[in-house]
Design an enzyme around this catalytic site. Structure first.
Site, PDB file in Angstrom:
ATOM      1  N   PHE A 123      48.621 -20.487 -49.778  1.00 27.49           N
ATOM      2  CA  PHE A 123      47.162 -21.064 -49.975  1.00 27.49           C
ATOM      3  C   PHE A 123      45.980 -20.678 -49.662  1.00 27.49           C
ATOM      4  O   PHE A 123      45.406 -21.188 -49.239  1.00 27.49           O
ATOM      5  CB  PHE A 123      47.799 -22.454 -48.403  1.00 27.49           C
ATOM      6  CG  PHE A 123      49.212 -22.607 -49.363  1.00 27.49           C
ATOM      7  CD1 PHE A 123      49.122 -24.024 -49.501  1.00 27.49           C
ATOM      8  CD2 PHE A 123      49.593 -22.543 -47.639  1.00 27.49           C
ATOM      9  CE1 PHE A 123      50.113 -24.318 -49.369  1.00 27.49           C
ATOM     10  CE2 PHE A 123      50.817 -22.641 -47.972  1.00 27.49           C
ATOM     11  CZ  PHE A 123      51.790 -23.853 -48.867  1.00 27.49           C
ATOM     12  N   ARG A 124      45.631 -19.496 -50.376  1.00 22.24           N
ATOM     13  CA  ARG A 124      44.295 -18.627 -50.320  1.00 22.24           C
ATOM     14  C   ARG A 124      44.545 -18.140 -48.884  1.00 22.24           C
ATOM     15  O   ARG A 124      43.384 -17.569 -48.463  1.00 22.24           O
ATOM     16  CB  ARG A 124      43.191 -19.743 -51.126  1.00 22.24           C
ATOM     17  CG  ARG A 124      42.894 -19.853 -52.056  1.00 22.24           C
ATOM     18  CD  ARG A 124      42.638 -20.097 -52.893  1.00 22.24           C
ATOM     19  NE  ARG A 124      41.448 -19.611 -53.198  1.00 22.24           N
ATOM     20  CZ  ARG A 124      41.449 -18.338 -54.126  1.00 22.24           C
ATOM     21  NH1 ARG A 124      42.333 -18.573 -54.959  1.00 22.24           N
ATOM     22  NH2 ARG A 124      40.731 -17.191 -54.658  1.00 22.24           N
ATOM     23  N   LEU A 125      45.469 -17.445 -48.025  1.00 19.73           N
ATOM     24  CA  LEU A 125      45.009 -17.363 -46.562  1.00 19.73           C
ATOM     25  C   LEU A 125      45.590 -15.989 -46.597  1.00 19.73           C
ATOM     26  O   LEU A 125      46.278 -15.572 -46.189  1.00 19.73           O
ATOM     27  CB  LEU A 125      46.057 -18.062 -45.442  1.00 19.73           C
ATOM     28  CG  LEU A 125      45.524 -19.720 -45.336  1.00 19.73           C
ATOM     29  CD1 LEU A 125      46.414 -20.650 -44.760  1.00 19.73           C
ATOM     30  CD2 LEU A 125      44.113 -19.496 -45.195  1.00 19.73           C
TER      31      LEU A 125
END
Length: 206
Positions: free
Chosen positions: A182-184
């Site tokens: 989740f692009r974290l």
């Protein structure tokens, strides 16, 4: 925690960026199909326009990251003029990247000679034949120059050209990035005021 024992999620526990880089490079050597030592070198020309190109890392230690080139090339002239550079390693197979920034210096004559002597004979001839980054009227001009220097150095050792040597980037900042869902992403940056100063470490928002 020793760097060689790290998993993807716990690299923030390491306090030595060089040890962490070494561990990541070792893993990349096992997983990358081509050129795990490939890195982008970013410079700035005299007009302030940025330039970037891929080269190969030829060595690193606590003193910095080393690569070799023609000092009369575009990157050679820009590095000499500005005295600063940025590097980027991207290992797609591991979903990792490392960004490095710092001042630039030239390697010693002994270092340059030793590395040059380790290169294949054809590469040593090429260092003499190529007027890197300058206009070329056609491929034949390069082939002619290669033939000329092959004949000139037909027997014995090939000396290192005076315009060919190495640069060392001494990092003042090293950022480690690892892809997460989740692009974290995980981002850890090591910084210091100058060579020899203690490193500080910060976690960054992705």
């Amino acid at each position: 925690m020793p760097a060689e024992e790290l998993t993807a999620g716990d690299f923030s526990e390491v306090d030595d960026p060089f040890a962490l880089f070494g561990a990541w490079l070792s893993e990349a050597t096992e997983s990358e199909i081509n050129d795990p030592t490939a890195m982008a070198v970013a410079t700035v020309d005299p007009d302030g326009m940025p330039n970037v190109r891929m080269v190969l890392l030829k060595g690193f230690d606590a003193a910095g990251f080393v690569f070799y080139t023609n000092f009369e090339s575009a990157k050679g002239r820009e590095l000499t003029a500005s005295g600063k550079a940025a590097l980027l390693f991207h290992w797609k197979s591991l979903r990792r990247q490392v960004r490095i920034r710092g001042p630039v210096s030239t390697v010693s004559e002994a270092e340059a000679d030793a590395y040059y002597a380790s290169r294949p004979r054809g590469s040593r001839i090429g260092a003499w034949a190529s007027q890197q980054s300058r206009p070329m009227e056609g491929r034949f001009a390069l082939e002619k120059a290669v033939a000329r220097y092959t004949a000139k150095f037909g027997i014995g050792e090939i000396p290192r050209p005076p315009h060919w040597s190495g640069f060392r980037i001494t990092p003042l900042q090293i950022e480690f990035w690892h892809d997460r869902p989740f692009r974290l992403h995980d981002r850890i940056v090591f910084s210091r005021a100058d060579d020899g100063a203690d490193w500080t470490k910060d976690r960054l928002y992705p």
